[in-house]
Scaffold this active site. Sequence first.
Site, PDB file in Angstrom:
ATOM      1  N   SER A 143       0.683  -1.085  -0.251  1.00 27.79           N
ATOM      2  CA  SER A 143       0.306   0.444  -0.085  1.00 27.79           C
ATOM      3  C   SER A 143       0.950   1.629   0.736  1.00 27.79           C
ATOM      4  CB  SER A 143      -0.575  -0.558   0.985  1.00 27.79           C
ATOM      5  OG  SER A 143      -1.786   1.171   0.927  1.00 27.79           O
ATOM      6  N   ASP A 356       2.787  23.048  -1.359  1.00 30.33           N
ATOM      7  CA  ASP A 356       4.406  23.512  -2.110  1.00 30.33           C
ATOM      8  C   ASP A 356       5.671  22.101  -1.412  1.00 30.33           C
ATOM      9  OD1 ASP A 356       5.036  23.781   0.800  1.00 30.33           O
ATOM     10  OD2 ASP A 356       6.444  24.983   0.737  1.00 30.33           O
ATOM     11  N   HIS A 409      -7.540  -5.716  -1.391  1.00 23.93           N
ATOM     12  CA  HIS A 409      -6.087  -4.656  -0.838  1.00 23.93           C
ATOM     13  C   HIS A 409      -4.771  -5.366  -0.104  1.00 23.93           C
ATOM     14  CE1 HIS A 409      -4.268  -0.570  -0.646  1.00 23.93           C
ATOM     15  NE2 HIS A 409      -4.459  -1.162   0.606  1.00 23.93           N
TER      16      HIS A 409
END
Length: 433
Positions: A143, A356, A409
């Site tokens: 993951s 940023d 998953h």
Amino acid sequence: MHSYSQPGVVLTDRWFTVPLDHDEPDGETLEIFGREVVASGKAAGDLPWLVYLEGGPGFGARRFVGAEAWLGRALRDFRVLLLDQRGTGLSTPANRQTLPLRGGPREQAAYLSHFRADSIVRDCELIRPRLTGGAPWTVLGQSFGGFCAVRYLSASPEGLDAVLITGGLPSLDAHADDVYRAAYPRVERKVAAHYARYPQDVARARAIASYLSTIRPDHGGHTLTPEGFQSLGIMLGTGEGSHRLHHLLENAFVEGARGPELSDAFREAMRTANSFASHPLYALMHESIYGQGSSATGWAAERVRAEFPQFDAASALAGEGPVLFTGESIHPWHFEVDPALRPLRETAELLAGRADWPVLYDVERLAANEVPVAAAVYHDDMYVDTAHALRTAAAIRGLRAWVTSEYEHDGVRASGERVLDRLISLVRGEVDR
């Protein structure tokens, strides 16, 4: 450093000192914990290393007993390092108790800006030569650990012998908004499949959401809300999750002195499932893993959810439709209802507003990749978009993708040794896709 034994394995606990900011190597430091595991009969052998990077962000490496799940397969060929990424497990913690030592929210957010995949990979590159003598090692990334592995391929491929990724191929350029626009329809499909399997849960979910919209009880300092109840849908992304959710819902109500009320057992299960006390970095840093360049994530999951009004519990209760569960997403309300997160709300706001974040992936370097890479891509994975994953697989030169609908998953854990064995065979060229 000390060693001890469990059935079939020898474990050695190790700590490593790394800079908080790798661009200031003489500045503040962190302690990183790693647990070395080797098969009992091979403890003295000269074995190649495999480092395991857990999913998350914000979770320490899985604690095994002996050679459980995939670990037994890994130990046939490797000496394994189960790494607690910075801020997790036994590494220097970052939570509501320790973060105030940094100062106020602004100082805390600046500190946490060093807890993304780029810093995790630089930690690995400091640790690797101390263990391998400079030899490259194999990375297994589950993951978010796979996100870190792709960053590793972008930044320091010389440290890698091979890369194995399970359910963790990130988009190289998607904004967080794109991630959640792809996620909500996937979640809706998982919920529909759950209700088709357990149609009696439609009425149960409506009853629970209706109760919580009126009462909003406090349990252990945690406010239980309809949105928190909906977030139990995160369970639907694992192989047994639908069944576990059904078992939870069937025990939700008890007949009290004033009529039906949520049982203490259900309240405690919901509080436990909703609590971030053991992994606060997951809530604080989750959307930042998608942050790249000059655009803030800005509570993307919350904003994008408004584009999918079928997920609004109040609207569902006012009409005839089912209450939909949600999946892997973090919202501002998490920092209002959870006592482990409430003191960190302003810090979370600053992280959500940061515009940023450094770019994590080097597209040109990945296109020229020479490291053997294999990735398990789970068809309709609820946590990581399959289309995004396959685009990334095509962008990494030489990557061999195994697309399967057999697992969810958690396939690397749920499959025992099978998923890892398949990936090892792929990077060694022993099998076709």
